[in-house]
Scaffold this active site. Structure first.
Site, mmCIF file in Angstrom:
data_model
loop_
_atom_site.group_PDB
_atom_site.id
_atom_site.type_symbol
_atom_site.label_atom_id
_atom_site.label_comp_id
_atom_site.label_asym_id
_atom_site.label_seq_id
_atom_site.Cartn_x
_atom_site.Cartn_y
_atom_site.Cartn_z
ATOM 1 N N ASP A 55 42.630 55.323 45.994
ATOM 2 C CA ASP A 55 43.220 56.548 45.271
ATOM 3 C C ASP A 55 43.030 57.551 46.367
ATOM 4 O O ASP A 55 43.991 58.380 46.791
ATOM 5 C CB ASP A 55 42.686 57.144 44.010
ATOM 6 N N HIS A 70 39.637 55.658 37.675
ATOM 7 C CA HIS A 70 40.731 54.832 38.511
ATOM 8 C C HIS A 70 41.946 54.497 37.504
ATOM 9 O O HIS A 70 42.025 53.534 36.933
ATOM 10 C CB HIS A 70 40.402 53.592 39.278
HETATM 11 P P1 NAD Z 1 44.818 37.824 41.052
HETATM 12 O O1 NAD Z 1 45.259 37.468 39.826
HETATM 13 O O2 NAD Z 1 45.670 37.525 42.442
HETATM 14 O O3 NAD Z 1 43.430 37.338 41.343
HETATM 15 C C1 NAD Z 1 42.367 37.355 40.382
HETATM 16 C C2 NAD Z 1 41.462 36.133 40.550
HETATM 17 O O4 NAD Z 1 40.266 36.425 39.805
HETATM 18 C C3 NAD Z 1 42.013 34.915 40.070
HETATM 19 O O5 NAD Z 1 42.176 33.785 41.236
HETATM 20 C C4 NAD Z 1 41.149 34.463 38.957
HETATM 21 O O6 NAD Z 1 41.141 32.945 38.970
HETATM 22 C C5 NAD Z 1 39.832 35.087 39.346
HETATM 23 N N1 NAD Z 1 38.950 35.303 38.121
HETATM 24 C C6 NAD Z 1 39.498 35.465 37.020
HETATM 25 N N2 NAD Z 1 38.089 35.500 36.132
HETATM 26 C C7 NAD Z 1 37.070 35.239 36.777
HETATM 27 C C8 NAD Z 1 35.747 35.260 36.813
HETATM 28 N N3 NAD Z 1 35.333 35.339 35.666
HETATM 29 N N4 NAD Z 1 34.958 34.852 37.762
HETATM 30 C C9 NAD Z 1 35.438 34.779 39.048
HETATM 31 N N5 NAD Z 1 36.892 35.050 39.258
HETATM 32 C C10 NAD Z 1 37.596 35.254 38.280
HETATM 33 O O7 NAD Z 1 44.461 39.476 40.998
HETATM 34 P P2 NAD Z 1 44.350 40.696 42.159
HETATM 35 O O8 NAD Z 1 45.697 41.254 42.667
HETATM 36 O O9 NAD Z 1 43.600 39.943 43.432
HETATM 37 O O10 NAD Z 1 43.629 41.645 41.554
HETATM 38 C C11 NAD Z 1 42.184 41.466 41.081
HETATM 39 C C12 NAD Z 1 41.938 42.674 40.183
HETATM 40 O O11 NAD Z 1 41.615 43.873 41.107
HETATM 41 C C13 NAD Z 1 42.802 43.065 39.046
HETATM 42 O O12 NAD Z 1 41.987 43.275 37.902
HETATM 43 C C14 NAD Z 1 43.556 44.284 39.344
HETATM 44 O O13 NAD Z 1 44.083 45.006 38.622
HETATM 45 C C15 NAD Z 1 42.579 45.128 40.359
HETATM 46 N N6 NAD Z 1 42.938 45.852 41.331
HETATM 47 C C16 NAD Z 1 42.097 47.154 41.393
HETATM 48 C C17 NAD Z 1 42.351 47.995 42.408
HETATM 49 C C18 NAD Z 1 41.434 49.333 42.655
HETATM 50 O O14 NAD Z 1 41.873 50.080 43.006
HETATM 51 N N7 NAD Z 1 40.133 49.355 41.820
HETATM 52 C C19 NAD Z 1 43.566 47.772 43.103
HETATM 53 C C20 NAD Z 1 44.256 46.688 43.088
HETATM 54 C C21 NAD Z 1 43.965 45.682 42.092
HETATM 55 C C1 LMR Z 2 46.339 49.924 41.855
HETATM 56 O O1 LMR Z 2 45.969 51.146 41.769
HETATM 57 O O2 LMR Z 2 47.030 49.553 42.822
HETATM 58 C C2 LMR Z 2 45.454 48.884 41.092
HETATM 59 O O3 LMR Z 2 44.454 49.442 40.216
HETATM 60 C C3 LMR Z 2 46.409 47.877 40.439
HETATM 61 C C4 LMR Z 2 47.018 48.578 39.453
HETATM 62 O O4 LMR Z 2 47.047 48.116 38.111
HETATM 63 O O5 LMR Z 2 47.544 49.743 39.332
#
Ligand code: NAD
Ligand code: LMR
Length: 326
Positions: free
Chosen positions: A160, A188
């Protein structure tokens, strides 16, 4: 002199974010170019095969600092001796969902991982929660690790923060690193408060350079809803930008920064944020610890926006408490 490798855990290692994040860590972008690293990859059993493939590609990249890769579906094994942990593994939201809609599905991941960190991680462990809803997932993990100081559990507001810098840089035709004192407060979520009250660029106040209407009605909602915009346009949630921001956060936490950055850290009550909530605040990093920027005078507008975030974080905390997750 032989330097002991830093052990870094990445959960969700077969996922989208990890596919960028792991390469940056292996390149020395977190601990520095002279510090060897060992990667512990945690995944669910069904994704262990794909994780093997990721590990093969990491090996094929021939990073000189990467000394070992270990794969496991057992948190007790993955977090053993961990110096840093990126808790990424969790389901991303789809179109039309809010991040808090993920709480029921994702919340239960973070208790066992918090406990494993408590029982097995190194004394200097630093934990950055990325999986959504990140702030409350960090709260859950922290509550399962009574022997680890609360300050070691963070959630990511850096994406952010970086989005704010980029929007300002584009608007004012400046480089993103020319901006100082930008803050993103709170959760967030779409309630987050990107705040330019104290921001400067090349010595000028940003609030004197942009129209108030642009700030309130374009900048704030654009940054706060950027995640949803990416999902709409890209078809899946942000991945490389999230990984890059996670690296920025952990690097600054470890290596320090005097520049204000936004980090969600457990509150000790500053700025009207209830103690214990994991909320975005202005920070600098010194001697391996975040320090909240203190003594800022808040306007009524700022207080209102921060209070909305506190209310939302308390609601999320109460929901996970009611579900028995903390
Ligand atoms: P993705 O689905 O590509 O990958 C997630 C992975 O986590 C998968 O491979 C899944 O098998 C694994 N997983 C699920 N449960 C698990 C566990 N208990 N232990 C270990 N691994 C496990 O998703 P992504 O695009 O990599 O996103 C991951 C997370 O990050 C999502 O919740 C997304 O919303 C979040 N995210 C947060 C931000 C932020 O700014 N905070 C930004 C982008 C994404
Ligand atoms: C983001 O901010 O891009 C991530 O938290 C993914 C989402 O769900 O918005």
């Amino acid at each position: 002199m032989t330097v002991t490798p830093k052990k870094i855990v990445v959960t969700g290692a077969a996922g989208q974010i990890a596919y960028s994040l792991l390469w940056r860590i292996a390149n020395g972008d977190v601990y520095g170019k002279d510090v060897p690293v060992e990667l512990n990859l945690l995944e669910i059993p069904a994704a262990l095969g794909a994780t093997e493939g990721v590990a093969m590609e990491l090996l094929d990249s021939a990073f000189p600092l990467l000394k070992a890769i270990n794969i496991s579906d057992n948190p007790d094994v993955a977090f053993d001796g961990a110096n840093a942990a990126f808790l990424v593994g969790a389901k991303p939201r789809g179109k039309g969902e809010e991040r808090s809609d993920l709480l029921a599905a994702n919340g239960r991941i973070f208790g066992p991982q918090g406990k494993a960190i408590n029982d097995h991680a190194a004394d200097d462990v630093r934990v950055l929660v990325v999986g959504n809803p990140a702030n409350t997932n960090a709260l859950i993990a922290m509550n399962h690790a009574p022997d680890v100081p609360n300050e070691r559990f963070n959630a990511m507001m850096r994406l952010d923060h970086n989005r704010s810098l980029s929007q300002l840089a584009t608007k004012l035709g400046k480089d993103s690193d020319a901006f100082e004192k930008v803050v993103v407060w709170g959760n967030h979520s779409a309630t987050q408060f990107p705040d330019i009250t104290w921001a400067t660029v090349d010595g000028e106040k940003v609030s004197d350079l942009v129209e108030r209407d642009w700030y309130l009605n374009e900048f704030i909602p654009r940054v706060a809803k950027r995640g949803a915009e990416i999902i709409e346009v890209r078809g899946s949630s942000s991945a490389a930008s999230a990984a890059s921001s996670a690296v920025d956060h952990m690097r600054d936490w470890i290596q320090g920064t005097e520049k204000w950055v936004s980090a969600a850290i457990p509150s000790e009550g500053a700025y009207g944020i209830d103690a214990g909530l994991v909320a975005g605040v202005p920070t600098v990093s010194r001697n391996g610890r975040w320090e909240v920027v203190e003594g800022l005078e808040l306007s009524d507008f700022q207080k209102e926006r921060i209070a909305a975030n506190v209310a939302e974080l308390k609601e999320e905390r109460d929901a996970v408490a009611a579900a028995g997750l903390i």
